[in-house]
Design a protein around this motif. Structure first.
Motif, PDB file in Angstrom:
ATOM      1  N   ARG A 115       2.210  -4.261  -1.527  1.00  0.00           N
ATOM      2  CA  ARG A 115       2.025  -2.823  -2.082  1.00  0.00           C
ATOM      3  C   ARG A 115       2.748  -1.568  -3.154  1.00  0.00           C
ATOM      4  O   ARG A 115       1.423  -2.112  -3.484  1.00  0.00           O
ATOM      5  CB  ARG A 115       3.085  -1.307  -1.073  1.00  0.00           C
ATOM      6  N   LYS A 116       3.545  -2.799  -3.522  1.00  0.00           N
ATOM      7  CA  LYS A 116       4.046  -2.947  -4.931  1.00  0.00           C
ATOM      8  C   LYS A 116       3.410  -3.660  -5.782  1.00  0.00           C
ATOM      9  O   LYS A 116       2.954  -3.047  -6.774  1.00  0.00           O
ATOM     10  CB  LYS A 116       5.693  -3.190  -5.316  1.00  0.00           C
ATOM     11  N   THR A 117       2.798  -4.627  -5.397  1.00  0.00           N
ATOM     12  CA  THR A 117       1.587  -5.690  -6.001  1.00  0.00           C
ATOM     13  C   THR A 117      -0.161  -4.713  -6.668  1.00  0.00           C
ATOM     14  O   THR A 117      -0.203  -4.381  -7.244  1.00  0.00           O
ATOM     15  CB  THR A 117       1.713  -6.960  -5.461  1.00  0.00           C
ATOM     16  N   ASP A 152       0.185  -1.318  -6.019  1.00  0.00           N
ATOM     17  CA  ASP A 152       0.735  -0.393  -6.774  1.00  0.00           C
ATOM     18  C   ASP A 152      -0.129  -0.794  -8.349  1.00  0.00           C
ATOM     19  O   ASP A 152      -0.216   0.177  -9.008  1.00  0.00           O
ATOM     20  CB  ASP A 152       1.804   0.253  -6.837  1.00  0.00           C
ATOM     21  N   MET A 153       0.712  -2.142  -8.910  1.00  0.00           N
ATOM     22  CA  MET A 153       0.458  -2.713 -10.250  1.00  0.00           C
ATOM     23  C   MET A 153      -0.942  -2.586 -10.248  1.00  0.00           C
ATOM     24  O   MET A 153      -1.464  -3.083 -11.976  1.00  0.00           O
ATOM     25  CB  MET A 153       1.520  -3.518  -9.976  1.00  0.00           C
ATOM     26  N   GLY A 154      -1.661  -2.835  -9.563  1.00  0.00           N
ATOM     27  CA  GLY A 154      -3.393  -3.259  -9.698  1.00  0.00           C
ATOM     28  C   GLY A 154      -3.551  -4.466  -9.759  1.00  0.00           C
ATOM     29  O   GLY A 154      -4.288  -5.225 -10.037  1.00  0.00           O
ATOM     30  N   ASP A 155      -2.869  -5.471  -8.997  1.00  0.00           N
ATOM     31  CA  ASP A 155      -2.983  -6.815  -8.623  1.00  0.00           C
ATOM     32  C   ASP A 155      -3.327  -6.671  -7.771  1.00  0.00           C
ATOM     33  O   ASP A 155      -3.316  -6.023  -6.700  1.00  0.00           O
ATOM     34  CB  ASP A 155      -1.659  -7.635  -9.386  1.00  0.00           C
ATOM     35  N   LYS A 156      -4.402  -8.393  -7.607  1.00  0.00           N
ATOM     36  CA  LYS A 156      -4.746  -8.658  -5.810  1.00  0.00           C
ATOM     37  C   LYS A 156      -4.171  -9.616  -5.689  1.00  0.00           C
ATOM     38  O   LYS A 156      -5.122 -10.158  -4.394  1.00  0.00           O
ATOM     39  CB  LYS A 156      -6.312  -8.227  -6.136  1.00  0.00           C
ATOM     40  N   ALA A 176      -0.308 -11.828  -4.454  1.00  0.00           N
ATOM     41  CA  ALA A 176       1.247 -11.687  -4.694  1.00  0.00           C
ATOM     42  C   ALA A 176       1.472 -13.137  -5.122  1.00  0.00           C
ATOM     43  O   ALA A 176       1.877 -13.524  -3.744  1.00  0.00           O
ATOM     44  CB  ALA A 176       2.361 -10.748  -3.628  1.00  0.00           C
TER      45      ALA A 176
END
Length: 151
Positions: free
Chosen positions: A64-66, A68-72, A74
């Motif tokens: 979820r945090k990943t 939210d940071m725009g990454d695809k 983790a």
């Protein structure tokens, strides 16, 4: 060895420099030996470690945090490639059976992925993260998911 005004000579300077260099080399050897002992302890702890019961909840939070940071993807695990029997060679060569070279916690983490995450549609990718001195450094396991924008 040191020198004074009375003993000042090029030979005395060279001798002093040599002793300083030897002293620094001894300090470096001591540091490297103690670092190796600590790294061996870390490796042993890594190999004995188990996937914790709350792992799925932690992974969900990380994903979820990943997002939210725009990454695809983790990064879910990182460890030295020298802890693998092939030192990461199967990963650097993109061997489709790279996971067969895993041991210890890395293998248990991969098995957890296969059992818990792959059935949920996730993929895993292993990569060498850095190349100190031109040699494989740390291995990273990336949890990946396909993103489709339906708008």
């Amino acid at each position: 060895m040191s020198f004074t005004g009375n003993s000042l000579s090029a030979d005395a300077v060279r001798s002093y420099l040599k002793s300083k260099k030897e002293e620094e080399a001894a300090k470096q050897r001591d540091f490297e030996a103690s670092a190796k002992v600590e790294l061996d302890k870390l490796r042993e702890a890594f190999n004995q470690r188990d996937v914790q019961p709350e792992a799925l909840d932690r992974i969900a939070l990380l994903v979820r945090k990943t997002i939210d940071m725009g990454d695809k993807q983790a990064l879910v695990l990182r460890f030295p490639s020298e802890w693998l029997p092939d030192r990461g060679r199967s990963i650097t060569n993109h061997d489709k059976n790279w996971h067969e070279k895993l041991e210890g916690f890395a293998k248990r983490a991969y098995d957890f992925f296969k059992k818990e995450l792959e059935p949920r549609g996730f993929q895993i990718r292993a990569a060498i993260l850095d190349w100190p001195g031109g040699m494989p450094g740390d291995v990273g396991f990336f949890l990946q998911w396909k993103y489709t924008d339906e708008t």
